[in-house]
Design a protein around this motif. Structure first.
Motif, short mmCIF file in Angstrom:
data_model
loop_
_atom_site.label_atom_id
_atom_site.label_comp_id
_atom_site.label_asym_id
_atom_site.label_seq_id
_atom_site.Cartn_x
_atom_site.Cartn_y
_atom_site.Cartn_z
N TRP A 273 0.84 -1.20 0.00
CA TRP A 273 0.00 0.00 0.00
C TRP A 273 0.88 1.25 0.00
O TRP A 273 1.97 1.26 0.56
N ARG A 278 -3.40 4.62 -3.57
CA ARG A 278 -4.77 5.04 -3.26
C ARG A 278 -5.50 5.55 -4.49
O ARG A 278 -6.73 5.52 -4.56
N ALA A 350 -1.13 5.15 4.67
CA ALA A 350 0.06 4.82 3.87
C ALA A 350 1.21 5.64 4.44
O ALA A 350 1.22 6.87 4.33
N PRO A 403 -4.26 -2.62 5.02
CA PRO A 403 -4.18 -2.33 3.59
C PRO A 403 -3.69 -3.47 2.71
O PRO A 403 -4.19 -3.65 1.60
N ASP A 404 -2.69 -4.25 3.18
CA ASP A 404 -2.09 -5.22 2.27
C ASP A 404 -1.70 -6.51 2.98
O ASP A 404 -1.74 -6.61 4.22
#
Length: 470
Positions: A273, A278, A350, A403-404
């Motif tokens: 991320w 984004r 992030a 996020p990841d």
């Protein structure tokens, strides 16, 4: 001989601070003087309340901007001059770092709750006035991408800035670190190379805190969750001897209950991320949409009507989640216990360092994995542990959205019983790589017509707005 530093390394919510306070109070009862250093005034007030609740007759003092009549440094200097009795003194990280010379430090035991910031970055932009800064500095060109910086005879005059010159205020933070013996300051070689070019003037200074800041104290104890994953540990490990504190085993005994928590970890994307990620387009079941919009949509669907916390970069609006059951918290949330009734959280920030900062960290010997672990993963972990996960008595199910995939794996390492799965399968839309088509240059007549058409359009819009207003 390496300097010894004691460490208390355990998961958030395991009682590190409370147990250390009990130990510190016992030391005061034995005739010792203790400094208890914490990042915020709010945490200090909570700790003082805990100490008073022990109902033990000892001297308690606090020195910080919330109670000092004069400057904090003046108040601290006066206290050190006039107080030689066993006591516990509470100060902030800021107070500790600003006080370069601690009187009779060898008579004090120092506890630091949460790690101090070890690297500070300064990026003054001085294309025409850089000589004000460079004339105060000496550069040791050592053949690497980063050049060691030291001060010259003029540095104190400008750093003190007794006349409060507004121009000097821009460069004073850099000079303060250069003349502080507890920091090593470096500057990007690329910065100096560009100074004489048309694009020069943007500096990249990095000030790294050294363990010498603690060497004169009687003893030093650092406390932090996942301390061995931190930047401080990675950078200092070859300079100091880290030793487990006596209370480490007592705290570890509580951790098994943390590891048994009922946690479901959901991740959004397979790849790492970032802020640029984004903005990309992703495809889900043949439908294309913005990656951040999908993140919000999936989080909303997962949480349903359940209360949840959410975290995002400061450039994201508070209205990202409009539901009443969604509550935003800051990326910096160390030590806060006020959210532990919430079971669920979405971490959307992030937090990757800039390319220049990554280059400097690698110059110090860190790997890509250590940089991610000590940076964004630690911030994520601290935010996630604001929830009921830190409550050892909680048996409720917790949902954590990250996020990841790499972020999910890091959390699963902390909580081995947690399950990990992707929110929804999605594919990143890859833009075709190739040269952009060159635009055909306009003739002079075409540029004039384009300018006139633009002016006419603006005038027509003003007329329309005026007519509507009437």
């Amino acid at each position: 001989m390496k300097q010894n530093i004691q460490i208390i390394d355990a998961l958030a919510g395991s009682g590190k601070t409370y147990t250390a306070l009990q130990h510190a109070v016992k030391q005061v009862q034995q005739g010792r003087k203790v400094i208890f250093c914490q990042p915020t005034i709010n945490l200090i007030r909570h700790s003082i309340a805990d100490v008073k609740a022990f109902n033990i007759n000892i001297q308690i003092h606090e020195i910080h901007s919330g109670v000092s009549e004069f400057t904090v440094q003046q108040e601290l200097a006066e206290f050190l001059d006039n107080n030689d009795q066993p006591c516990i003194l509470f100060v902030t990280h800021s107070t500790l770092s600003q006080n370069k010379f601690w009187k009779e430090a060898c008579t004090w035991d120092l506890y630091i709750d949460e790690l101090p910031q070890i690297i500070q970055e300064f990026k003054p932009n001085l294309p025409w006035t850089h000589s004000l800064l460079t004339d105060c500095l000496s550069f040791n060109r050592n053949g690497t991408d980063f050049i060691d910086v030291s001060g010259t005879g003029n540095i104190n005059h400008i750093a003190d800035n007794r006349q409060r010159d507004d121009i000097y205020k821009v460069i004073t933070p850099v000079l303060e670190k250069v003349r502080n013996p507890n920091y090593e300051v470096s500057v990007s070689k690329e910065t100096l190379t560009k100074l004489n070019s048309q694009n020069g003037g943007q500096f990249n200074f990095y000030a790294t805190l050294q363990p010498s800041v603690f060497e004169k104290f009687r003893s030093v104890t650092l406390m932090s969750a996942n301390l061995r994953d931190s930047f401080l540990y990675s950078i200092w490990r070859n300079k100091v001897e880290f030793i487990d504190h006596d209370i480490q085993d007592e705290i570890k005994a509580r951790l098994s209950r943390h590891l048994q928590q009922n946690i479901e970890i959901k991740y959004m994307f397979e790849n790492s991320w970032s802020k640029s990620k984004r903005k990309i387009t992703v495809e889900v079941n043949g439908k294309k949409q913005n990656a951040m919009a999908l993140f919000v949509e999936q989080t909303t669907e997962l949480m349903g009507s359940q209360d949840f916390l959410w975290v995002a970069n400061n450039d994201q609006p508070d209205e990202l989640f409009w539901q009443e059951n969604a509550q935003r918290i800051s990326n910096v949330s160390h030590g806060l216990n006020c959210y532990k009734t919430k079971n669920n959280i979405a971490f959307m920030s992030a937090l990757n360092p800039s390319p220049g900062h990554i280059k400097y960290l690698k110059h110090l010997g860190l790997t890509d994995n250590e940089i991610r672990t000590a940076g964004s993963n630690q911030t994520m972990y601290q935010c996630v542990l604001r929830t009921s996960i830190r409550d050892l008595s909680s048996t409720a199910k917790k949902i954590v959205v990250v996020p990841d995939f790499q972020a999910a794996l890091y959390l699963q390492k902390m909580f081995p019983n947690a399950t990990v799965s992707q929110c929804i399968a999605c594919t990143e839309t890859v833009k075709k790589v190739g040269r952009r088509k060159k635009k055909t240059a306009l003739t002079s007549a075409e540029r004039v017509r384009k300018h006139r058409a633009k002016k006419k359009s603006e005038q027509d819009m003003l007329k329309t707005n005026y007519a509507n207003a009437r």
